[in-house]
Structures are given as structure tokens and as C-alpha cells.
Scaffold this active site. Structure first.
Site, PDB file in Angstrom:
ATOM      1  N   SER A 714       0.802  -1.229   0.000  1.00  0.00           N
ATOM      2  CA  SER A 714       0.000   0.000   0.000  1.00  0.00           C
ATOM      3  C   SER A 714       0.830   1.273   0.000  1.00  0.00           C
ATOM      4  O   SER A 714       0.330   2.340  -0.347  1.00  0.00           O
ATOM      5  CB  SER A 714      -0.938   0.011   1.210  1.00  0.00           C
ATOM      6  OG  SER A 714      -1.815  -1.089   1.164  1.00  0.00           O
ATOM      7  N   LYS A 757      -8.836   2.821   6.350  1.00  0.00           N
ATOM      8  CA  LYS A 757      -7.846   3.864   6.056  1.00  0.00           C
ATOM      9  C   LYS A 757      -8.488   5.244   5.998  1.00  0.00           C
ATOM     10  O   LYS A 757      -7.914   6.243   6.482  1.00  0.00           O
ATOM     11  CB  LYS A 757      -7.151   3.546   4.732  1.00  0.00           C
ATOM     12  CG  LYS A 757      -6.255   2.312   4.782  1.00  0.00           C
ATOM     13  CD  LYS A 757      -5.667   1.982   3.422  1.00  0.00           C
ATOM     14  CE  LYS A 757      -4.763   0.756   3.497  1.00  0.00           C
ATOM     15  NZ  LYS A 757      -4.203   0.379   2.184  1.00  0.00           N
TER      16      LYS A 757
END
Length: 826
Positions: A714, A757
Site C-alpha cells: 500500500s 484507512k
């Protein structure tokens, strides 16, 4: 055995004698023959299985017509001598010369006994001398034949070896006779006399309990010492055989005696039980049969039950197998064969129950309502296998209880954490000690119905070892095409699990085997945002803890701001388990003050939390500004929810352009850093970077909180942005965060955990977020309430990321990255 009447009268012509008659002493005179009374031809009497030896007297029962005529004729003669010869075949009624053994004994008739009621005549013969029959000269009215006297090789009375041989024969003969019974004392005394005579050997040969052929072989031995040796061998053999027979008889007698004793006791017990009101064993069997008549099981199960109940009836109650069989039949009867609870098809009621017990979890609730709707319309539907996966503490396990309540079904739960034995699923075979059904059947027993809501908790923590793979055993349980005939090793009959609603829970789906995943419908139960946690605490956790601590509802008031501070500063999790513990801790403090009658504030403000919960445990990650080049904010997913992540890049002078990575990074994250650097090497001209900078400056990439392991793709675009900012000294846009994977070509790929997130970015004060264009679908599924105040940039290439993230403005004190060339002098 030693009854004199029996010895004299019951010895037929065709049988062996049990014991012969002996004189008071073993005198060689017993073998004397008056040769004047012997003729050239001798009357021959055939005997069946009987051999007489010289010096022995024996009663013979005479029955054949020729034999009767012979006795009458000889009994009138002087001397009364007869040739006694054994037949080869005892069944032959009219033997010829070839049917007789050639060696016999000349015997003298001592006495003829005739009984009035008996057609037979008993004759007592005394053996005198061995002879060899050469031919038969007469067949009618009885046999006569020519013969030769057969002399024996005599033994000296001074031969010590022969004397020792006789002593051994005496001992073995007495031992063998005592095995048949205690013989008369006078007989034992005569047998033990110290006389050294061949008559002792002849006597023992005559009384051996062996076939006639063996005795005939002894009679035909001329050497008396050799005959004694051969006799000793036979005595040893027969004594050993007799001992073996006696041992076998004793064992058989002991077992029979034990059986007779048990039978006698059982009969007594049966009588006592009848007096007390009946046999409890039969009462249990009758009860089992009555219960079986009411069961809704199939023909195969009914047939298996009849077979097992019949086996139980045959078993003794004290037998070790009885309790095992009893338990098995009881388990078979306790199972709810074809017994189902009636589902509640009220969709509004189901929705109300689910909303009342759980805040959020909209996907799961929607799936349950859909299943209930189809079931209501169709009336029959194979139950789905739902797998709820997500971080700990989000309510996956408790959701199963709410589903059971909404459907009006029974609820059971089994935890698979640490399970590593396949028998725990399929059960143990009944041949093993302590065998029992598997956990599936055990919990069906506990549920009491065949359609419960069955929660398979922690399915991702199943282990495997040499005892088998439980995850593979679960395939049959969780496959709708197979579980209608689930086979448990203990039951040994098929059980229908197709109506059971299985709900599996897991924290990490990557540890679940792929075949098992294919049989389940995965539903992501992600973490809660702060607003949801505040609502859960207000609606569920605080009322529960007030009740658990014996406090009234109006004793304490905890405002939403206080709950929010507890969530942010005292917990770090995706679920609400830690929040529940903190509220419980706060309630204990309040309970103490109430019990001690101390004064306390009715409303707990955020400033009061230090008194109740102590110092702040966690500081929320906050955006730290963009005053430094090479520092970029990334977004990461953890097992306790989303977090913001700072990627720091610094440059230092050095030859070779060395890349250093620190911060406890995993392999995938290290690869992302190398990819980022390679991309900059390939596109330095479009980014305004001097090519020679890479050879004169070393790069150091660090991710703070080095004690915490970090991995995953990520941070790919974050690495590229941080390195580009460091090399160009351009500022990064304020209040910006990003997440996404990169390729060597500069493409931006989607990543997971977007919801967590986004929530982490919002907590940290981030205003703008850069995502892959393919992640837009994840944003669309999040409620607009949670996206308020955020701006999203969707990109496909790393150049778009750099255009959005980097400003034209440089930092106040940029590094001097100009590369000066050295002037070479001759």
C-alpha cells in the site's frame, strides 16, 4: 478304576485291559510251560486290541462263537494252553492268517467264569511264552496253527544299568497310574519291590494305555533290555501327554466353574430384582424401544437402532461393553431426528431485533433479511454458510445469537481456536476407549433441534498435525451438497445438517484453506468509526456495565464527548472490546464511591477521565505539516483498524547512491522502495532531477515506530512521492495522504482496507486523499456521513500522483544538490 469286579468282568474281547492281575511276586516260574502238554498244533484265539505279555495274568471276555468253542475244547485238555494273537483290524469278525500279527503269547487258562444272565464267558489267562505263528492248519470249529517258540535274550540280575532302568520305569508307571486315580496300596507296594525281573517290564507293557500296535511292537523285541528302554520312552511320552490333558481339563473346569458361579449369582439377582419390582436392565431396554417408536428417523437409522438394541439385550450388565453400548443408544435417541423449530418469517421483527442488538453491520443484516425473505416465499431452502471476517471485537460472535433470536431458532456455538484433531469434528470410532461424537453432533444434541443457528467461531485458527486436518473434515459439514448426509464416526449413520444455519467467524481469511473458503459466503465485518463506537457505547455497553456493577441508570451520566475521548485516548482497536473494558473500569470506580457513600460528580466530563482511567494511553496520530521535504503521509491497514503512516526520506552525500531502509519493514514494503527508486532512475529527466545526483547522494527511507512490523504494497506511491520530494526539495501538499501500489511502469494499482484507512485519515485531520481509480467502488459503499470534509483524487499513473502531491514551492532551506565536476590537471 480299580474296582475288582469291573476289572474282571467289563474287559471285553475287543477292548484294552485297564489293569492286569499280577502274582504276589515277579517270579520267573510264572513263565514255566509243561512241554509234555504242548502239541505241534496250538489252538489260536484272536484278540481285539489286546496284547498279553509273558508272566502277566489278564481276564478276557469271550463272545465270538468260534472263541466259545475253543475255550470249551481246550478247557477239557491237560495243560489248557492257548495261543493268544492280536488282530490287525479289530472290526474283523473272522480273521485269517494275514489278518493276525505273527507274534503272540502261549497262555494257560487259569479260570473260566460263567454268569447266569450273561451270554459272554470271562476267561482268566496267564501268559507263559512268546511264539511265532507260522501257518493256520484248521479254521473250523476254531483256529489251529503251527508255531515256533521265540526265546528272549536274558538279562543278568547283576546289571546295574538295567536295575536303574527298572527304577525309572516303576516311578513313571506309578505317576501315570495316579493320574487316572489312586491305585490300591498293595499294588503300589508290589510294583515298588526291588526284584530285578523282566516280568516287571512285561507287566508295565501289558498295562500301558497305548494302542495295540505299540504293545505288539514291544512284544516283538527279543532283547529284554532294549524292550525296557523302548518302554521308558513310551512312558515318558504318555506321561507328558497326560499332564497336558490334565492341565487343559483343569483350565476348562475352572472356566466352567466360574460360569456356573456367575449363572447362579445372576439367577439369584434376577429373583431379588423380581421381588423388588423388576429387572432394571429390561426396564431400560423397554424405555429405549418406547422412545424409538416416537422418533422421526429414516429406515436406515431405524434398522441400525434395532440391531444395536438387540446387541444390548445380549450383553451382560457387568460387561465392559455394556456401558459403551448403552451410551451409544442413548446418544442415538437423544438426537433431534427430524425435529425443527418453526421459523419466524416476520421480516420487520427480524430487522428490529438485529438493529436492537447491533449498531451498524448493515451488510450482514441485509443478508439475513434476504435469506429469511426467500425462505418465506419458497418454504424450503438449503441454509447458507456465512463467514463473517473482520478484526476482533466488532461483534461477529454475538451476531449469531441475534440471528437465532430473529429467526426464532435455537443457538449453539463451538470454538475452533487451537483445534488440531480431526476426530473433534467427525467423532471417534466406538472401538476406542472414551469414544464420543464430534463437536458438530454434540452441539446438535445441546441445541435440541435439527435447524439451529450454529456459530463456528475462530474458524481461521484451526491447526493440523499427525492426527489429521480438521479444516478438511469441515468440508463435508459446510458443503450444502454433502451435509444432508453428514457421517459421524461415532454414530456410524448419516445425519442431516442441511437445515442448520452455519455462521463462521474469522479474523483473517488468508489463513483459511481455499476449499473451505469456496463453500462459504464471505461478509466483511470491518471496524467501527468513532461515531459508531460512541453510539454502541451509549446504547449497549454502558447499560450492560451499569447492570453488571449493580448501579441504577440515573447514578452516572457519561456524555458523548467523554465517550469519544475514551475511544481516542484509551483504546486502539477496530472493535469495541477494549472500550467495554474501559467502561467497566470506570464503573468500578463509581461503584466504590457509591458503596462508600462518598461524594462524586453525576456527570463525567472528559477532564475527569484521568481520575477514573489514569493517564492517556494512546495519542491520536496527527498530521505533522509539510515543512520538510521527503516526508509524506501514507495510509495503512492493521488488525486493530486503519492508521496513518509517515514515510521519511533523507539524503546524504556518498558515492554509489546507496539505498538504506529502516523501520522494521517487510519484504513487500522493501520491494516497493526499490521500485520507487528504479522509477526515479528511469524518469529523472521528466521530474527535473539531475542524473548525477543518484551517484553522489545516498538515500535513507525510514518509517517511524520501528518496533512495529510493517508490510504490504500500500505504501508504493507514498515511497515514490517521498523520494521525489527529497530529490527535488519540493514541498508536499498540506493535509494530504495517499495509498496505492505501484508497478515498474508507474501504474497505480488498487489496495484493500479502504474504509479503515479513510476513517484513520479523518481522525488525523487529513483533508485530501489520493487513491487508485479502481478503489472508487470502495468509497461509494461508505456512508456519505463518514466522508464529510474529505476530498478524493483518483489516479491511474504515478505522474498524476506527483502532480497532485508536490507543490512548485521548495522548502525554506533546501539542500544544495548541484553536482560540481572536478577539473583534471596534468
Amino acid at each position: 478304576m480299580f474296582n475288582k469286579k469291573r476289572d474282571l468282568l467289563d474287559i471285553e474281547e475287543g477292548n484294552e485291559p485297564v489293569i492286569s492281575i499280577i502274582s504276589n511276586d515277579f517270579d520267573d516260574g510264572d513263565c514255566y510251560i509243561d512241554e509234555k502238554n504242548l502239541k505241534e498244533e496250538l489252538a489260536i484265539l484272536p484278540l481285539r486290541n489286546t496284547v498279553i505279555f509273558p508272566g502277566t495274568s489278564m481276564p478276557i471276555s469271550v463272545a465270538r462263537e468260534k472263541s466259545m468253542k475253543l475255550i470249551k475244547a481246550v478247557n477239557r485238555q491237560k495243560g489248557k494252553y492257548v495261543g493268544l494273537v492280536c488282530q490287525k483290524d479289530a472290526a474283523n469278525e473272522d480273521p485269517e492268517l494275514k489278518d493276525l500279527y505273527p507274534m503272540g503269547v502261549i497262555a494257560q487258562i487259569i479260570r473260566v467264569i460263567e454268569l447266569p444272565d450273561d451270554q459272554n464267558v470271562t476267561v482268566i489267562f496267564q501268559g507263559k511264552q512268546r511264539f511265532e505263528l507260522t501257518e493256520l492248519t484248521q479254521e473250523e470249529p476254531f483256529l489251529k496253527g503251527r508255531y515256533n517258540i521265540r526265546e528272549s535274550v536274558p538279562i543278568l540280575k547283576t546289571d546295574t544299568e538295567y536295575k536303574a532302568l527298572l527304577d525309572s520305569i516303576r516311578d513313571l508307571m506309578i505317576q501315570m497310574l495316579r493320574m487316572y486315580g489312586e491305585p490300591p496300596k498293595e499294588f503300589i507296594q508290589r510294583l515298588r519291590s526291588d526284584v530285578v525281573s523282566s516280568l516287571l517290564v512285561n507287566y508295565c507293557c501289558a498295562n500301558l494305555p497305548v494302542p495295540g500296535a505299540d504293545k505288539q511292537a514291544l512284544l516283538e523285541i527279543d532283547d529284554e533290555k532294549e524292550r525296557a528302554y523302548r518302554l521308558l520312552v513310551i512312558l515318558n511320552r504318555e506321561t507328558q501327554m497326560m499332564e497336558m490333558k490334565l492341565n487343559i481339563q483343569m483350565k476348562t473346569r475352572e472356566e466352567l466353574n466360574q460360569q456356573q458361579k456367575e449363572y447362579f449369582l445372576q439367577q439369584q439377582l434376577k429373583t431379588i430384582q423380581e421381588e423388588l419390582g423388576g429387572n432394571p436392565q429390561q426396564a431400560d431396554i423397554d424405555e429405549f424401544k418406547q422412545r424409538a417408536a416416537k422418533k422421526k428417523w429414516g429406515k436406515d437409522v431405524a434398522k441400525a437402532f434395532e440391531k444395536e438394541i438387540a446387541k444390548l439385550e445380549r450383553l451382560h450388565p457387568q460387561s465392559p461393553d455394556y456401558s459403551t453400548q448403552y451410551t451409544y443408544i442413548e446418544t442415538l435417541l437423544d438426537l433431534p431426528w427430524g425435529e425443527y423449530t418453526k421459523d419466524n418469517f416476520n421480516l420487520k421483527n427480524a430487522q428490529r431485533v438485529l438493529d436492537q442488538d447491533h449498531f451498524g453491520l448493515e451488510k450482514v443484516k441485509e443478508r439475513i433479511i434476504e435469506h429469511l425473505a426467500v425462505l418465506k416465499l419458497k418454504g424450503d431452502l438449503k441454509s447458507p454458510i456465512i463467514c463473517l471476517y473482520g478484526p476482533p471485537g466488532v461483534g461477529k460472535t454475538s451476531l449469531g445469537k441475534s440471528i437465532a433470536k430473529a429467526l426464532n431458532r435455537n443457538y449453539v456455538r463451538v470454538s475452533f481456536g487451537g483445534l488440531h484433531d480431526e476426530s473433534e469434528i467427525r467423532g471417534h470410532r466406538r472401538t476406542y476407549i472414551g469414544a464420543m461424537p464430534g463437536r458438530i453432533i454434540q452441539n446438535i444434541l445441546k441445541a435440541g433441534s435439527s435447524n439451529p443457528v450454529f456459530v463456528l467461531d475462530e474458524i481461521d485458527k484451526i491447526g493440523n498435525d499427525f492426527k489429521g486436518d480438521p479444516a478438511s473434515a469441515l468440508l463435508e459439514v459446510l458443503d450444502p451438497e454433502q451435509n444432508f448426509a453428514f457421517h459421524d464416526n461415532y454414530l456410524n449413520v448419516d445425519y442431516d445438517l442441511s437445515k442448520v444455519m452455519f455462521i463462521a467467524t474469522a479474523n483473517n481469511q488468508s489463513t483459511i484453506s481455499q476449499p473451505l473458503l469456496d463453500r462459504m459466503e464471505l461478509i466483511d465485518v470491518s471496524g467501527y468509526i468513532i461515531e459508531e463506537k460512541v453510539e454502541i457505547a451509549k446504547r449497549h455497553l454502558i447499560p450492560k456495565q451499569l447492570e453488571n456493577h449493580g448501579l441504577a441508570k440515573d447514578v452516572i451520566n457519561i456524555p458523548k464527548k467523554t465517550i469519544e475521548k475514551i475511544v481516542e485516548n484509551y483504546t486502539r482497536e477496530s472493535g469495541v472490546r477494549e472500550l467495554d473494558k474501559k467502561i467497566a473500569k470506570l464503573m468500578r470506580k463509581v461503584a466504590r464511591k457509591v458503596a462508600s457513600e462518598e461524594e462524586y460528580k453525576n456527570t463525567i466530563d472528559p477532564s475527569d477521565l484521568h481520575e477514573y482511567l489514569g493517564a492517556i494511553e494512546y495519542n491520536r496520530d496527527q498530521y505533522q505539516g509539510n515543512d520538510y521535504a521527503g516526508v509524506v503521509t501514507g495510509l495503512a491497514w492493521t488488525s486493530v483498524g486503519g492508521e496513518i503512516l509517515f514515510i521519511e526520506t533523507s539524503l546524504s552525500k556518498g558515492k554509489g547512491g546507496k539505498l538504506t531502509l529502516t523501520g522494521n519493514l517487510g519484504d513487500v514494503m522493501k520491494e516497493s522502495a526499490m521500485l520507487a527508486l528504479e522509477y526515479l532512475h528511469s524518469h529523472y529527466d521528466t521530474l527535473g532531477i539531475d542524473e548525477k545526483v543518484f551517484d553522489n547522494w545516498n538515500i535513507h527511507v525510514h518509517v517511524p515506530e520501528g518496533a512495529i512490523p510493517k508490510d504490504g504494497p500500500s505504501a508504493g506511491i507514498t515511497m515514490v512521492t517521498a523520494m521525489t520530494s527529497a530529490f527535488t526539495q519540493r514541498k508536499v501538499r498540506a493535509n494530504l495522504a495517499m495509498t496505492g501500489e505501484i508497478t515498474l511502469r508507474g501504474k497505480v494499482l488498487p489496495v484493500g482496507g479502504i474504509r479503515e484507512k479513510i476513517l484513520a485519515a479523518k481522525r488525523a485531520g487529513i483533508k485530501e486523499i489520493i487513491l487508485c481509480k479502481e478503489n472508487k467502488k470502495d468509497i461509494d459503499e461508505i456512508k456519505s456521513l463518514y466522508l464529510k470534509g474529505l476530498t478524493f483524487h483518483y489516479v491511474e499513473d504515478i505522474k498524476e500522483v506527483l502532480d497532485i502531491a508536490l507543490l512548485k514551492e521548495k522548502v525554506k532551506h533546501p539542500l544544495d544538490l548541484t553536482v560540481k565536476e572536478e577539473v583534471k590537471t596534468n
